[in-house]
Scaffold this active site. Structure first.
Site, mmCIF file in Angstrom:
data_model
loop_
_atom_site.group_PDB
_atom_site.id
_atom_site.type_symbol
_atom_site.label_atom_id
_atom_site.label_comp_id
_atom_site.label_asym_id
_atom_site.label_seq_id
_atom_site.Cartn_x
_atom_site.Cartn_y
_atom_site.Cartn_z
ATOM 1 N N HIS A 126 -8.633 1.283 -1.027
ATOM 2 C CA HIS A 126 -8.545 2.735 -0.865
ATOM 3 C C HIS A 126 -8.004 3.433 -2.113
ATOM 4 C CE1 HIS A 126 -4.124 2.538 -0.335
ATOM 5 N NE2 HIS A 126 -4.378 1.402 0.289
ATOM 6 N N ASP A 127 -8.601 4.562 -2.420
ATOM 7 C CA ASP A 127 -8.149 5.468 -3.481
ATOM 8 C C ASP A 127 -8.278 4.891 -4.882
ATOM 9 O OD1 ASP A 127 -7.087 7.557 -1.593
ATOM 10 O OD2 ASP A 127 -5.729 5.924 -1.058
ATOM 11 N N GLY A 144 -5.083 -0.761 -3.733
ATOM 12 C CA GLY A 144 -5.110 0.682 -3.572
ATOM 13 C C GLY A 144 -4.534 1.435 -4.756
#
Length: 265
Positions: A126-127, A144
């Protein structure tokens, strides 16, 4: 659901209402394309590919079997908020790759650039922000909030710690755990990754001038052996050189970061 009449969708594939399958796309056997997915022109899903969430896959990207693209983050703080995964053009995503959407706390978007190669079994969390022409080799994992700049190579079975930045043109040797930022054009190797030099092979392959390579070598020596803290050496280096490549390292070191740096040993 919007499926172009020029797209080829296998009869066993599932395209949920709300999905967009653009001109020239090929969706192979037993694929699942979720309601929030946009497949841009000429995307190919080989077979048994799952694409879900608010995910956009750019033109001419090819996704191989058993990849799962756009699922929710592996983050216990995630509570179902609306977040995205945006993948650029001409990427090759090989078998069993996983890529997750972003989180609200990380900006809400996982973003992949253009012309990248993600080899079998690798993970993009994520991200993460991935640049262009990046190669992530088999079974490597990018955690992440990481930033991977253009032309980076991450070797097989590597782990990149959350929030780490890897500068443009760096190379990470296989089976390395990278816990801190890596300067542009750096060479990292070892089980606990250490900055062990410059990616000279990559620089030469890209046709970087000999004068710039010489300047980078001198800069690396100053970063390794100069007086003061690492950031102080970098600032001093910026005042003493006009090499574009060295200035890129200086800007990277002096930029915002959540981590420390791998420093020359």
């Amino acid at each position: 659901m919007a499926i172009s009449p020029n797209a080829r969708v296998h009869s066993s594939a599932v395209i949920e209402d709300g999905a967009t399958v653009s001109n020239g796309c090929i969706v192979g056997p037993f694929c699942v394309v979720g309601a929030g997915v946009v497949l841009c022109e000429d995307v190919v899903l080989k077979s048994h590919v799952v694409v879900s969430g608010d995910t956009e896959i750019g033109a001419q990207t090819e996704v191989f079997s058993f990849s799962v693209i756009g699922e929710v983050p592996q983050d216990l703080k995630f509570t179902g908020e609306e977040t995205r995964l945006v993948i650029g053009e001409r990427n090759r995503i090989r078998e069993h790759v996983t890529m997750n959407t972003g989180t609200q706390g990380g900006g809400g978007v996982t973003r992949i650039g253009n012309d990248n190669l993600f080899m079998a079994g690798c993970h993009i969390a994520h991200d993460a922000l991935i640049g262009d022409r990046v190669i992530v080799v088999n079974s490597a994992a990018v955690a992440g909030h990481c930033v991977i700049e253009d032309d980076v190579i991450i070797g097989g079975l590597c782990g990149i710690h959350q929030w780490v930045r890897i500068g443009r043109g760096a190379i990470i040797g296989a089976v390395s755990m990278v816990t801190n930022d890596v300067i542009p054009y750096g060479l990292v190797q070892g089980p606990r990754g250490e900055l062990d030099g410059l990616n000279l092979v990559g620089l030469k392959r890209r046709g970087v001038a000999r004068s710039d390579i010489t300047a980078l070598r001198a800069a690396f020596q100053m970063l390794a052996q100069g007086e003061g803290a690492f950031q102080e050496r970098a600032k001093r280096l910026g005042d003493e050189t006009d090499s574009q490549y060295v200035q890129e390292i200086v800007s990277f070191v002096l930029g915002d970061t959540e981590r420390s740096f791998l420093t020359p040993r």
